[in-house]
Design an enzyme around this catalytic site. Structure first.
Site, PDB file in Angstrom:
ATOM      1  N   ASP A 161     -72.614   8.848  40.220  1.00 14.22           N
ATOM      2  CA  ASP A 161     -72.739   7.524  40.552  1.00 14.22           C
ATOM      3  C   ASP A 161     -73.563   7.388  41.905  1.00 14.22           C
ATOM      4  OD1 ASP A 161     -73.104   4.798  40.389  1.00 14.22           O
ATOM      5  OD2 ASP A 161     -71.126   4.209  40.970  1.00 14.22           O
ATOM      6  N   GLU A 162     -74.479   6.571  42.245  1.00 19.52           N
ATOM      7  CA  GLU A 162     -75.227   6.313  43.391  1.00 19.52           C
ATOM      8  C   GLU A 162     -75.867   7.718  43.941  1.00 19.52           C
ATOM      9  OE1 GLU A 162     -75.227   3.391  44.404  1.00 19.52           O
ATOM     10  OE2 GLU A 162     -73.457   2.451  44.028  1.00 19.52           O
TER      11      GLU A 162
ATOM     12  N   LYS B 224     -75.154  -1.361  35.471  1.00 20.12           N
ATOM     13  CA  LYS B 224     -74.862   0.080  35.674  1.00 20.12           C
ATOM     14  C   LYS B 224     -73.302   0.496  35.617  1.00 20.12           C
ATOM     15  CE  LYS B 224     -73.987   1.411  40.030  1.00 20.12           C
ATOM     16  NZ  LYS B 224     -74.052   1.718  41.225  1.00 20.12           N
ATOM     17  N   THR B 225     -72.360  -0.069  36.225  1.00 23.82           N
ATOM     18  CA  THR B 225     -71.104   0.322  36.109  1.00 23.82           C
ATOM     19  C   THR B 225     -70.686   0.127  34.544  1.00 23.82           C
ATOM     20  OG1 THR B 225     -70.802  -0.303  38.378  1.00 23.82           O
ATOM     21  CG2 THR B 225     -68.706   0.263  37.130  1.00 23.82           C
TER      22      THR B 225
ATOM     23  N   GLN C  84     -81.618   1.226  46.740  1.00 22.99           N
ATOM     24  CA  GLN C  84     -80.478   1.354  47.553  1.00 22.99           C
ATOM     25  C   GLN C  84     -80.035   2.545  48.205  1.00 22.99           C
ATOM     26  OE1 GLN C  84     -77.435  -1.283  44.937  1.00 22.99           O
ATOM     27  NE2 GLN C  84     -79.007  -0.716  43.357  1.00 22.99           N
TER      28      GLN C  84
ATOM     29  N   ARG D  11     -75.570  -8.308  45.779  1.00 22.42           N
ATOM     30  CA  ARG D  11     -73.901  -8.329  45.368  1.00 22.42           C
ATOM     31  C   ARG D  11     -73.639  -9.776  45.027  1.00 22.42           C
ATOM     32  NH1 ARG D  11     -74.131  -3.805  44.223  1.00 22.42           N
ATOM     33  NH2 ARG D  11     -76.101  -4.139  44.656  1.00 22.42           N
TER      34      ARG D  11
END
Length: 730
Positions: free
Chosen positions: A218-219, A33-34, A249, A600
């Site tokens: 984002d998020e 994603k990033t 998330q 993570r």
DNA sequence: TTAGTTAAGATTTTT
DNA sequence: TCTTAACTAA
């Protein structure tokens, strides 16, 4: 091929190349994603010459990471590009538009502490019971209302007129009035006031829409109502809006996050392009299996499956420990061994559910001489002496800030206690002048000594306010204030170890101001204060290059590490008992949080729990987290030994069969004694003290130089530092 | 008013 | 366990 697209899959490429219009990227954990966001920004910059971009995230760490990665893709970062958190983004706008709110000379940002101290005053002045109307509860409540954009009146309307709602509404209203009079914004205001500004002023709205024609969030699953409103306003008719998120998330419902924002995106923007990223590139398939099985126990989610083509990898390791000290020690032993096999500390992270759990890990890492950095939790700027001094600076920067003034009016002691403060406030209300002005008045009914001290303080502030106007630099102001406030001499006279440390911290603050001056375009005290109000701990630690990362799971979102230790997996801690009380979400949000933690990890994942842990200093028995039994057996691999590590309790926990080491090599973790540092003293030992005679040791705490013992002599118990106290063991 | 002592109470997660 | 509020003596 465009180097920006190299190594991307079809969906990722599509997301990077989708330049205009609304885009929804549903990005599973670890799906790049990033990478997609940063490459998309780079694509806009390099291939389309578009630099009018803002990218908004939630945490400072995520924003820093994103900016860093953009920097690696483009030759230089244009000034128009903004990568910020929601709060710093809004601060950016508000500072430029403060006049809209009648705050012609800027404003002060109230952090939680100042917010609560103002609420405390309000509760007191409205003669309400402070036991029931607790400032912290009110603060949370009001922040929640601001997240939903509810004014005191709108709240009353919505909630119905009960005694409680009427009172809260009245407190809220009075709080707003006084905050306004103090020319201050709280955290909730930063976003809501920005929304109000953009709604009410078409010119301003137009200005920022042109400044940032491309908006990325984002998020997105964690946005709340007011953040949603902000995003929609900025996107405007052009709707060059790209949002990225994952409903699995969503971990901020307690802060008003509205999962509907992401679920309804396609309704909000019928012409949107939706891209799904489902392949996980981050983690071993073992980890992905564990994570996806766990999350599948949630009912409230979009049906989807993350998958990976990565190899199986190492088994997930689950460890049981007797207590937190052993748990942290166990992690340290493994970290040492990873480090000696050539793995840098910064590839390693330790996660926990609550900030207070960091203590044990800090202690263990410090004793082992392993560098570490704590993210979130207590900051340099949270220290009492720093807050006090910042309160001084707040008054210089904003003489109307009465909350800050009240914080320090009697610190150092000036003989102006509670009753004196009441008199000053009464007087200021009567005369309709500010608190600071009141301090300078001759006729306030204070004792002589207190009055002259008050007047002196008033003069100090006045002089410094004048100096600011004449262009003195922030650090000059700070240094003079440090002297003339009496803080410096007060702490020097005290002469204790504690006060010396405080002085050093204040020196450190001055250094930070000087540092800021060096880097800022046009440094001002006010801007400095505004900026530090949004700072979290990662920005203020000394620059270490290699360190173990310590953080809460909330803080870990959006990050990844080669090796992850997830600790404290006990019922009541994770899932946290407080969150289970919220029946609306049940344990599902906690499970999402657990899912975030698992995903993570790239290669090695260590899960651990303790049989007992401390709560308020009392040792309590614990049972393993329910989430552990949701991790499939095969994730832990086949190699188990059957040896019990800590046979202090006869009956094993419910999960005992699973909780075994994976191989003999790791057994060494437990064969080392946890704390040989106590010089051989242990509770129960009889010792002789020169002065107090013979006594019995009751407790031993601390490590090495800091080892402390409590010794009971007859009926009295005394504490000693072992290093400073000659004791004879009997 | 202050300093020193004692008793209560606190901890979810973030900007 | 550690911090803060409440209480007491000077």
């Amino acid at each position: 091929m465009d180097p920006l697209l190299e190594g991307l899959n079809e969906e990722q490429k599509k997301a990077v190349l989708q330049v205009s219009g609304p885009v929804l990227i549903l990005a599973g954990a670890g799906s790049g994603k990033t990478r997609v966001i940063t490459h998309r920004i780079a694509n806009l910059l390099i291939n389309h010459g578009i630099d009018r971009i803002c990218a908004v995230t939630f945490t400072n760490k995520a924003a820093a990471e994103m900016l860093e990665r953009v920097k690696n893709l483009v030759p230089f970062v244009p000034g128009n590009l903004q990568v910020k958190t929601f709060h710093s983004f809004c601060l950016y706008i508000l500072r430029r538009e403060a006049t809209f709110f009648g705050f012609d000379s800027g404003f002060t940002v109230y952090d939680t502490t100042l917010q609560e101290s103002l609420l405390k005053q309000v509760v007191k002045d409205l003669s309400l019971d402070p036991k029931f109307y607790k400032p912290s509860m009110l603060g949370n409540y009001i922040s929640g209302l601001k997240d939903k954009m509810l004014s005191p009146e709108a709240y009353l309307e919505k909630e119905g007129r009960t005694d409680f709602s009427k009172t809260v509404s009245a407190i809220y209203k009075e709080y707003e009035r006084r905050k306004d009079a103090s020319r201050a914004f709280d955290f909730g205001d930063l976003i809501w006031k920005t929304v109000q500004l953009l709604q009410k002023s078409p010119e301003v709205l137009d200005k920022y829409r042109r400044k940032w024609e491309y908006v990325m969030v984002d998020e997105y699953q964690d946005t709340n109502k007011v953040q949603y409103a902000l995003v929609i306003l900025l996107a405007g008719e052009k709707k060059n809006l790209c949002v990225v998120g994952d409903d699995d998330q969503s971990i901020y419902s307690w802060r008003g996050a509205d999962i509907g924002n992401i679920l309804n995106f396609e309704k909000d923007f019928p012409d949107s392009v939706v891209i799904k990223l489902e392949e996980n590139y981050r983690s071993s398939s073992n980890i992905i299996l564990a994570a996806s099985k766990v999350i599948s126990n949630n009912t409230q989610r979009k049906q989807k499956e993350i998958f990976t083509n990565n190899p199986e990898g190492s088994p997930v390791v689950l460890n049981e420990f007797q207590n937190e000290s052993e748990e942290s020690h166990g992690a340290v032993v493994r970290i040492r061994s990873f480090y000696s096999s050539g793995i840098e500390y910064k590839k390693i992270a330790i996660f926990y559910r609550t900030n207070s759990q960091s203590r044990y890990f800090e202690e263990a890492l410090r004793n082992a001489g392993i560098p570490y950095k704590i993210f979130g939790g207590f900051r340099f700027f949270d220290r009492a002496e720093i807050k006090d001094f910042i309160a001084y600076l707040n008054v210089v920067s904003n003489p109307l800030d009465s909350v800050s003034l009240l914080r320090i009016v009697n610190y150092p002691p000036r003989g102006i206690g509670d009753s004196g403060i009441d008199k000053i406030r009464e007087f200021s209300l009567e005369k309709g002048i500010s608190l600071l002005e009141t301090l300078g008045q001759e006729e306030i009914p204070l004792k002589k000594a207190a009055k002259s001290k008050g007047k002196e303080l008033y003069n100090v502030f006045n002089d410094l306010i004048e100096k600011v106007e004449k262009g003195s630099s922030p650090s000059e102001i700070a240094l003079e204030l440090l002297n003339r406030s009496g803080l410096m001499s007060y702490l020097k006279e005290e002469g204790t170890e504690e006060s010396i440390a405080r002085l050093e911290n204040l020196q450190e603050l001055v250094n930070s101001i000087e540092e800021y001056e060096k880097n800022a375009d046009s440094p001002s005290l006010e801007e400095y204060l505004n900026q530090i109000s949004l700072l979290t701990s990662e920005e203020d630690t000394k620059e270490l290059t290699d360190y173990v990362n310590l953080m809460t799971v909330h803080n870990a979102k959006g990050l990844e590490f080669k090796i992850v230790f997830l600790s404290g997996l006990e019922e009541g801690t994770f899932p946290h008992s407080m969150s289970l009380e919220d029946s609306q979400h049940g344990d599902e949000e906690e499970r999402r949080l657990f899912y975030v933690a698992l995903t993570r990890a790239r290669e090695d994942l260590f899960l651990s729990y303790c049989r007992t842990s401390r709560k308020f200093g009392k040792v309590e028995d614990r049972i393993p987290s329910r989430f552990l039994s949701e991790v499939p057996r095969e994730c832990f691999g086949n190699q188990y030994t059957n040896r019990e590590r800590t046979a202090r309790r006869p009956q094993g926990p419910p999960l005992a069969s699973k909780i075994r080491e994976r191989d003999e090599e790791n057994d060494s973790v437990f064969s080392e004694t946890p704390s040989p540092e106590n010089l051989g003293l242990k509770p129960g030992d009889r010792v002789k003290h020169k002065q107090f005679g013979t006594g019995t040791i009751t407790t031993v705490s601390g490590k090495e130089k800091n080892t402390k013992v409590s010794i009971r002599f007859g009926n009295v118990e005394k504490n000693f530092f072992v290093a400073y106290t000659p004791l004879e063991k009997l």
